[in-house]
Scaffold this motif. Structure first.
Motif, PDB file in Angstrom:
ATOM      1  N   GLN A  85      61.837  57.045  33.531  1.00 37.93           N
ATOM      2  CA  GLN A  85      63.097  57.589  33.035  1.00 37.93           C
ATOM      3  C   GLN A  85      64.309  56.779  33.488  1.00 37.93           C
ATOM      4  N   GLN A  86      64.104  55.846  34.448  1.00 34.98           N
ATOM      5  CA  GLN A  86      65.202  54.995  34.905  1.00 34.98           C
ATOM      6  C   GLN A  86      65.585  53.948  33.858  1.00 34.98           C
ATOM      7  N   PHE A  87      64.703  53.727  32.873  1.00 37.74           N
ATOM      8  CA  PHE A  87      64.988  52.737  31.843  1.00 37.74           C
ATOM      9  C   PHE A  87      65.691  53.402  30.661  1.00 37.74           C
ATOM     10  N   PRO A  88      66.699  52.742  30.100  1.00 39.37           N
ATOM     11  CA  PRO A  88      67.411  53.337  28.953  1.00 39.37           C
ATOM     12  C   PRO A  88      66.487  53.440  27.744  1.00 39.37           C
ATOM     13  N   GLY A  89      66.728  54.468  26.949  1.00 38.83           N
ATOM     14  CA  GLY A  89      65.925  54.673  25.756  1.00 38.83           C
ATOM     15  C   GLY A  89      64.640  55.435  25.988  1.00 38.83           C
ATOM     16  N   PHE A  90      64.395  55.901  27.236  1.00 32.60           N
ATOM     17  CA  PHE A  90      63.177  56.664  27.523  1.00 32.60           C
ATOM     18  C   PHE A  90      63.195  57.999  26.773  1.00 32.60           C
ATOM     19  N   LYS A  91      62.045  58.363  26.180  1.00 30.25           N
ATOM     20  CA  LYS A  91      61.954  59.605  25.421  1.00 30.25           C
ATOM     21  C   LYS A  91      61.004  60.611  26.070  1.00 30.25           C
ATOM     22  N   GLU A  92      59.725  60.239  26.243  1.00 27.92           N
ATOM     23  CA  GLU A  92      58.786  61.211  26.796  1.00 27.92           C
ATOM     24  C   GLU A  92      57.524  60.518  27.289  1.00 27.92           C
ATOM     25  N   VAL A  93      56.737  61.289  28.075  1.00 33.25           N
ATOM     26  CA  VAL A  93      55.427  60.856  28.572  1.00 33.25           C
ATOM     27  C   VAL A  93      54.381  61.804  27.994  1.00 33.25           C
ATOM     28  N   ARG A  94      53.309  61.229  27.451  1.00 33.12           N
ATOM     29  CA  ARG A  94      52.235  62.059  26.889  1.00 33.12           C
ATOM     30  C   ARG A  94      50.935  61.713  27.604  1.00 33.12           C
ATOM     31  N   MET A  95      50.422  62.682  28.362  1.00 33.29           N
ATOM     32  CA  MET A  95      49.142  62.505  29.021  1.00 33.29           C
ATOM     33  C   MET A  95      48.014  62.764  28.020  1.00 33.29           C
ATOM     34  N   VAL A  96      46.833  62.294  28.356  1.00 32.36           N
ATOM     35  CA  VAL A  96      45.644  62.507  27.524  1.00 32.36           C
ATOM     36  C   VAL A  96      44.673  63.364  28.326  1.00 32.36           C
ATOM     37  N   PRO A  97      44.699  64.687  28.131  1.00 31.07           N
ATOM     38  CA  PRO A  97      43.864  65.575  28.960  1.00 31.07           C
ATOM     39  C   PRO A  97      42.374  65.300  28.820  1.00 31.07           C
ATOM     40  N   SER A  98      41.962  64.863  27.633  1.00 32.70           N
ATOM     41  CA  SER A  98      40.527  64.661  27.420  1.00 32.70           C
ATOM     42  C   SER A  98      39.993  63.410  28.108  1.00 32.70           C
ATOM     43  N   LYS A  99      40.884  62.546  28.568  1.00 31.57           N
ATOM     44  CA  LYS A  99      40.455  61.305  29.220  1.00 31.57           C
ATOM     45  C   LYS A  99      41.389  61.004  30.383  1.00 31.57           C
ATOM     46  N   GLU A 100      40.835  60.955  31.564  1.00 34.81           N
ATOM     47  CA  GLU A 100      41.640  60.711  32.755  1.00 34.81           C
ATOM     48  C   GLU A 100      41.985  59.228  32.868  1.00 34.81           C
ATOM     49  N   GLY A 101      43.131  58.989  33.537  1.00 39.06           N
ATOM     50  CA  GLY A 101      43.498  57.618  33.862  1.00 39.06           C
ATOM     51  C   GLY A 101      44.351  56.915  32.840  1.00 39.06           C
ATOM     52  N   ILE A 102      44.723  57.563  31.723  1.00 41.29           N
ATOM     53  CA  ILE A 102      45.557  56.904  30.717  1.00 41.29           C
ATOM     54  C   ILE A 102      46.675  57.852  30.283  1.00 41.29           C
ATOM     55  N   ALA A 103      47.739  57.243  29.725  1.00 40.00           N
ATOM     56  CA  ALA A 103      48.875  58.018  29.225  1.00 40.00           C
ATOM     57  C   ALA A 103      49.668  57.133  28.278  1.00 40.00           C
ATOM     58  N   PHE A 104      50.582  57.767  27.537  1.00 41.10           N
ATOM     59  CA  PHE A 104      51.460  57.046  26.614  1.00 41.10           C
ATOM     60  C   PHE A 104      52.911  57.362  26.985  1.00 41.10           C
ATOM     61  N   VAL A 105      53.754  56.334  26.951  1.00 45.29           N
ATOM     62  CA  VAL A 105      55.172  56.489  27.257  1.00 45.29           C
ATOM     63  C   VAL A 105      55.948  55.982  26.051  1.00 45.29           C
ATOM     64  N   GLU A 106      56.818  56.821  25.513  1.00 42.96           N
ATOM     65  CA  GLU A 106      57.545  56.479  24.288  1.00 42.96           C
ATOM     66  C   GLU A 106      59.006  56.201  24.577  1.00 42.96           C
ATOM     67  N   PHE A 107      59.539  55.128  23.924  1.00 43.64           N
ATOM     68  CA  PHE A 107      60.940  54.751  24.027  1.00 43.64           C
ATOM     69  C   PHE A 107      61.560  54.744  22.632  1.00 43.64           C
ATOM     70  N   ASP A 108      62.886  54.521  22.595  1.00 41.50           N
ATOM     71  CA  ASP A 108      63.591  54.537  21.319  1.00 41.50           C
ATOM     72  C   ASP A 108      63.209  53.364  20.437  1.00 41.50           C
ATOM     73  N   ASN A 109      62.979  52.178  21.031  1.00 41.79           N
ATOM     74  CA  ASN A 109      62.671  51.001  20.231  1.00 41.79           C
ATOM     75  C   ASN A 109      61.811  50.033  21.031  1.00 41.79           C
ATOM     76  N   ASP A 110      61.409  48.936  20.390  1.00 39.64           N
ATOM     77  CA  ASP A 110      60.518  47.962  21.019  1.00 39.64           C
ATOM     78  C   ASP A 110      61.183  47.219  22.170  1.00 39.64           C
ATOM     79  N   ILE A 111      62.497  46.993  22.063  1.00 41.63           N
ATOM     80  CA  ILE A 111      63.189  46.169  23.059  1.00 41.63           C
ATOM     81  C   ILE A 111      63.206  46.853  24.421  1.00 41.63           C
ATOM     82  N   VAL A 112      63.642  48.113  24.446  1.00 41.36           N
ATOM     83  CA  VAL A 112      63.718  48.817  25.734  1.00 41.36           C
ATOM     84  C   VAL A 112      62.313  49.071  26.285  1.00 41.36           C
TER      85      VAL A 112
END
Length: 301
Positions: A243-270
């Motif tokens: 969240q310290q980076f500009p353009g941060f939107k959310e974090v999505r964990m994957v309950p069915s599989k441990e050890g991975i997650a997805f982090v979404e930002f506003d665009n590719d640059i940030v």
């Protein structure tokens, strides 16, 4: 003379009575006139019967509310640019919090693009997912969720009600009948001439280079793929890192599989800035003695 003088008034009287009688014959009785006027008034004042209004067309939301509960829910309004593997993975990550997902059906055809069907193990999970995720935003698009109209094949096979669908027969186009006078078989001279005119294809004896298949995740994307996470890692821990980076939107964990997650930002640059920074500083996450170094890459498109 006296008799003539007395007869003249009677003649005059009879002459005056003639037009009166003629007028009485032409003028209808007062009762008939009043009755005719009443009928006309009744016809004029008769209420106009309104035409029956056409049935009101139901909106799609109203039609969706009338559908009976089902283990399968329909999810519309998805991003059509997402690849099917990425779409299914993200949908499973979002909806698995409501229960076990048996199957996810999504196609890339023109008719089914941007839509998916999620099959839950029971109706309770499907109903909870429908109610809580209705209208939520996914890739900047509002989702429309409803019960599926029919039972999925996976559930039908589980409860023993599955009936195989008949295969559609392909229509074979009818051969055009040759008009009378034309021969059905081509002449030998024509076929020989056409064969001679076609030059033979030259075969290239040079070896062909093997086709290269790119499997790396170096293509920029506004979604980052984070792996090598400890089992005790939570979305709050990852939020604190990104969240310290500009353009941060959310974090999505994957309950069915441990050890991975997805982090979404506003665009590719940030997203690229966050990826480079986290990897360069060898950022770790976890609690206690189980802290691991995160590996961050662009999620596959």
């Amino acid at each position: 003379k006296v008799s003539q003088g007395m007869e003249e008034p009677q003649a005059t009287a009879s002459a005056e009575e003639a037009p009166v009688q003629q007028q009485q014959q032409q003028t209808p009785p007062a009762e008939d006139t009043a009755q005719h006027a009443t009928v006309q008034a009744q016809e004029t004042d008769a209420p106009v019967v309104a035409a029956e209004e056409a049935p009101k067309k139901l909106t799609q939301e109203e039609k969706d509310k009338d559908l009976p509960p089902n283990n399968t829910i329909y999810v519309g309004g998805l991003d059509e640019k997402l690849k099917l593997d990425d779409l299914k993975r993200e949908l499973r990550s979002m909806f698995s919090q409501f229960g076990n997902i048996v199957d996810i059906l999504a196609l890339s055809t023109v008719k089914m693009r941007g839509q998916a069907f999620l099959v839950f193990e029971n109706q309770v999970s499907a109903t909870e997912a429908l109610q809580k995720m209705q209208g939520s935003v996914f890739h900047n698009k509002k989702l429309r969720i409803a019960y599926a109209r029919t039972k999925s094949d996976a559930i039908a096979k589980a409860d023993g009600t599955f009936v195989p669908r008949p295969k559609k027969e392909k229509k074979v186009p009818e051969k055009r009948k040759a008009p009378e006078g034309e021969s059905k078989e081509p002449s030998t001279s024509t076929s020989t001439t056409s064969t001679k005119q076609r030059p033979a294809k030259r075969q290239d004896s040079r070896p062909k280079a093997p086709r290269q298949v790119t499997t790396s995740n170096n293509v920029p994307n506004h979604i980052l793929f984070v792996e090598n996470l400890p089992p005790n890692c939570t979305d709050m821990m990852l939020t604190a890192v990104f969240q310290q980076f500009p353009g941060f939107k959310e974090v999505r964990m994957v309950p069915s599989k441990e050890g991975i997650a997805f982090v979404e930002f506003d665009n590719d640059i940030v997203a690229g800035v966050a990826l480079t920074t986290v990897n360069n500083y060898n950022s770790t996450v976890g609690t206690g003695g189980d802290q691991r170094q995160m590996k961050v890459s662009f999620a596959k498109r």
